[in-house]
Design an enzyme around this catalytic site. Structure first.
Site, short mmCIF file in Angstrom:
data_model
loop_
_atom_site.label_atom_id
_atom_site.label_comp_id
_atom_site.label_asym_id
_atom_site.label_seq_id
_atom_site.Cartn_x
_atom_site.Cartn_y
_atom_site.Cartn_z
CG ASN A 166 -1.86 -1.18 1.21
OD1 ASN A 166 -2.82 -1.19 0.43
ND2 ASN A 166 -1.59 -2.20 2.02
CD GLU A 167 4.42 1.35 -3.06
OE1 GLU A 167 4.88 1.83 -2.01
OE2 GLU A 167 5.08 0.61 -3.80
CB SER A 168 2.87 7.60 -0.83
OG SER A 168 4.04 7.27 -0.17
CB SER A 170 -2.74 3.20 0.07
OG SER A 170 -1.88 2.65 -0.89
CB THR A 185 8.26 0.22 -3.81
OG1 THR A 185 7.58 1.03 -2.86
CG2 THR A 185 8.07 -1.25 -3.47
#
Ligand code: F6R
Length: 642
Positions: A166-168, A170, A185
């Site tokens: 869950n990246e920035s 999300s 990532t």
């Protein structure tokens, strides 16, 4: 509850922290504590005849945890028969038997070594068709729900604050889904995949919602590299730019971190802001330099009001007025600057970083990779040589995995073409080049280099290192290639330090009997080559400690290409003129295989010479901002007392 004997902070001292955070001495102790909590939970559930639903993570962080769980199973009979596991994520697309898959990771690190039932293991499927993913993700969540939710979720944290993938950006109620991976990532993962272009762009991840619904969440983080994002997640605002910050709103989450990852937390970094402290010289220096830099004032311009308004009134009360403290700290910093890293002959050395005697010292520079010497301390290296010391350089590892395939192919093909042109028949000596060419032309992405290719890659780096050392002016006999065995796995994953590594290191130190040892003191990455190389030196020095020549041996630590010492930590700063900066650049250029885009670029797109120049200039700028002399660049060192 997870407790650490190394963390005595009370609620009051932790008041800047918005989520329970426990600091451990190191990642080993921390991993054990987490393993114990998991083991207790599994046993509690067993006693009630219930399943234990675990959410699991991959990556470098939980390796120690899984090793400890395996140990608990093998040595203490912990059974996993009642465990049902759900992994957070998997790259997409991904074959489960690929060396890069999280399926393989989990099997190798945990599942193959414990008695978990295969039907109880769940890892997102990386080989679905795109159309199947959405229904699959819904079913994954439904299965978790049907089992009553996750009892304990293990998390790592990405450099951008991601949890799972869950990246920035999300959302807190995001579902399990296919996601595009953030650049940060992918860069972090690229070291495993052997380059950014080979790193997947997408992954399937458990959504934030299911993580937040877990009854218990333990997030682990190790190393200085994670310290900024830990501060943001623990002390910053809850924001979807840092998904780990959502855990501040979880009712039962704990951040379990090691000392290095905790280094930016307010209670560790600026403890005088959270409690009354005993002001040591070190602490005062850190506080005053931090104050001067944050107020953009030279040290000698700080006033009583500056101290009082910035939480340092007790220091003022102890040792003030401001002018007295300022002068004392200014002098200390001033005394770290020296153009004589090997000591200034015939000078009063009572306030200098190095001893005047003996005027001609034997200096042994350890370089973990073949270019760390010139990148990190090239100016000092040259000065030591020019000032007449007997300088030795020891390259600890071959650095062979950082040479690109096409570079190795170019060299190997050169030898083959030469042989063909001059009718030189294949002999045992030339055969390895033909074998290497053949392998490299047909190499698949996930294949590990054959020994012949590794040898050629090592030779390329050896040649470059020798060229640098000769450029500095060293005679051949002062250039040592140690080729420590821990490094020679052919993969990114290295062996732990072994007796042989220590023996080679001890033998060299004994042979040279140095007055000065320079070593790369990078502690940012707990699994990195630099750390193992440093451990080999520390261990060797400790074992040799009783030998008479060691009484005269001082160890200076420099930092590698990735980071610099804190300004308050520096004990020797060696200034450089603009001309010396240029000279150093030319020395770094000898490492041609590491120019123009390297295999392990990291998140920093600058070339090594640019990083080195920027960093050395920044150190000089900091000294200047503090009101000291303005140099073009400075290399910084910290002394290690053994
Ligand atoms: C892995 C995962 C990721 C990692 C994170 C940290 O399953 O979900 O969130 O936990 O990227 O990775 P490492 O531990 O390699 O620093």
């Amino acid at each position: 509850m997870i407790k650490s004997s190394a963390d005595k902070a009370t609620g009051f001292e932790k008041r800047f922290e918005n989520v329970d955070t426990v600091v451990f001495e190191d990642s080993i102790a921390a991993s054990k504590a987490v393993a114990n909590e998991i083991a207790e939970l599994i046993k509690l559930k067993q006693s009630k005849n219930e399943n234990c639903i675990l959410g699991l993570a991959t990556g470098s962080t939980p390796k120690g945890l899984y090793a400890e769980l395996v140990r608990l199973h093998k040595e203490e009979g912990l059974s996993f028969k009642n465990v049902i596991s759900f992994n957070l994520d998997e790259y997409y697309p991904m074959e489960p038997d690929s060396v890069y898959s999280y399926v393989r990771f989990m099997n190798e690190r945990l599942f193959n070594h414990v008695d978990i039932l295969p039907e109880n293991v769940h890892i997102p499927d990386g080989k679905l068709s795109k159309e199947e993913i959405s229904a699959y993700c819904n079913a994954y969540e439904a299965k978790i729900e049907a089992l009553g939710g996750i009892d304990l979720q293990v998390l790592g944290i990405g450099g951008n604050g991601h949890i799972g993938f869950n990246e920035s950006g999300s959302l807190q109620n995001s579902k399990t889904r296919l996601v595009a991976l953030d650049h940060i990532t992918r860069v972090a993962a690229s070291k495993d995949f052997g380059g950014l272009d080979k790193t997947p762009r997408t992954a399937i991840t458990l959504g934030v919602k299911k993580i937040m619904e877990a009854k218990r969440v333990v997030l682990m983080a190790w190393g200085e590299g994670k310290s900024n994002i830990i501060k943001a997640s623990v002390e910053g605002q809850v924001t979807n730019q840092v998904p780990a910050s959502f855990l501040q709103e979880h009712r039962n989450a704990t951040f379990v971190i090691d000392k290095s990852a905790s280094s930016k937390l307010t209670r560790i970094d600026t403890p005088w802001l959270v409690e009354k402290i005993e002001w040591t010289d070190k602490m005062a220096r850190k506080a005053v330099l931090g104050l001067a830099l944050s107020l953009k004032k030279p040290i000698l311009m700080l006033t009583d009001a500056d101290y009082i308004e910035n939480g340092m009134s007790d220091l003022l009360a102890d040792s003030g007025p401001a002018y007295d403290i300022n002068i004392k700290i200014f002098n200390k910093v001033q005394q770290t600057i020296t153009g004589w890293p090997g000591g200034k002959p015939n000078a009063d050395d009572s306030k200098r970083p190095e001893r005047a005697e003996p005027a001609k010292k034997r200096a042994l520079i350890f370089s973990p990779h073949p270019d760390d010497d010139i990148i990190s301390m090239g100016g000092t290296f040259k000065r030591l040589q020019e000032q007449g010391h007997d300088v030795h350089v020891a390259y600890q590892t071959s650095g062979n995995i950082a040479v690109a395939d096409d570079e190795a192919l170019r060299f190997a093909a050169f030898v083959c073409d030469y042989n063909e042109k001059f009718g030189i028949k294949s002999s045992e000596a030339t055969l390895i080049y033909e074998k290497a060419v053949d392998f490299l032309k047909n190499k698949k992405d996930s294949e590990i280099d054959i020994p012949e290719v590794r040898y050629i890659k090592g030779l390329i780096r050896k040649g470059e290192a020798r060229a640098t050392a000769q450029f500095v002016g060293l005679p051949d006999e002062n250039i040592h290639f140690m080729e420590l065995p821990f490094y020679e796995t052919g993969t990114i994953e290295k062996n732990p330090i072994g007796e042989e590594d220590i023996k080679i290191t001890m033998d060299l130190i004994e042979e040279i009997k140095p007055h000065q040892i320079y070593a790369a003191g990078d502690l940012a990455d707990p699994h990195g080559t630099h750390k193992v190389c440093l451990d080999a030196i520390f261990e060797s020095v400790k074992r040799l400690k009783e030998k008479p020549f060691m009484d005269d041996c001082w160890v200076w630590l420099y930092r590698g290409a990735w980071q610099e010492w804190g300004i308050d930590e520096i004990e020797m700063a060696v200034p450089m003129s603009p001309g010396q900066v240029l000279e150093k650049r030319h020395g770094i250029f000898k490492h041609q295989s590491q120019k123009d885009g390297v295999v392990f670029q990291g998140s920093d797109s600058r070339e090594f010479w640019q990083r080195a120049e920027d960093r050395n200039r920044e150190t000089a700028e900091l000294y200047h901002q503090l009101g000291l002399a303005h140099y073009a660049a400075m290399e910084a060192f910290v002394r290690w007392i053994f």
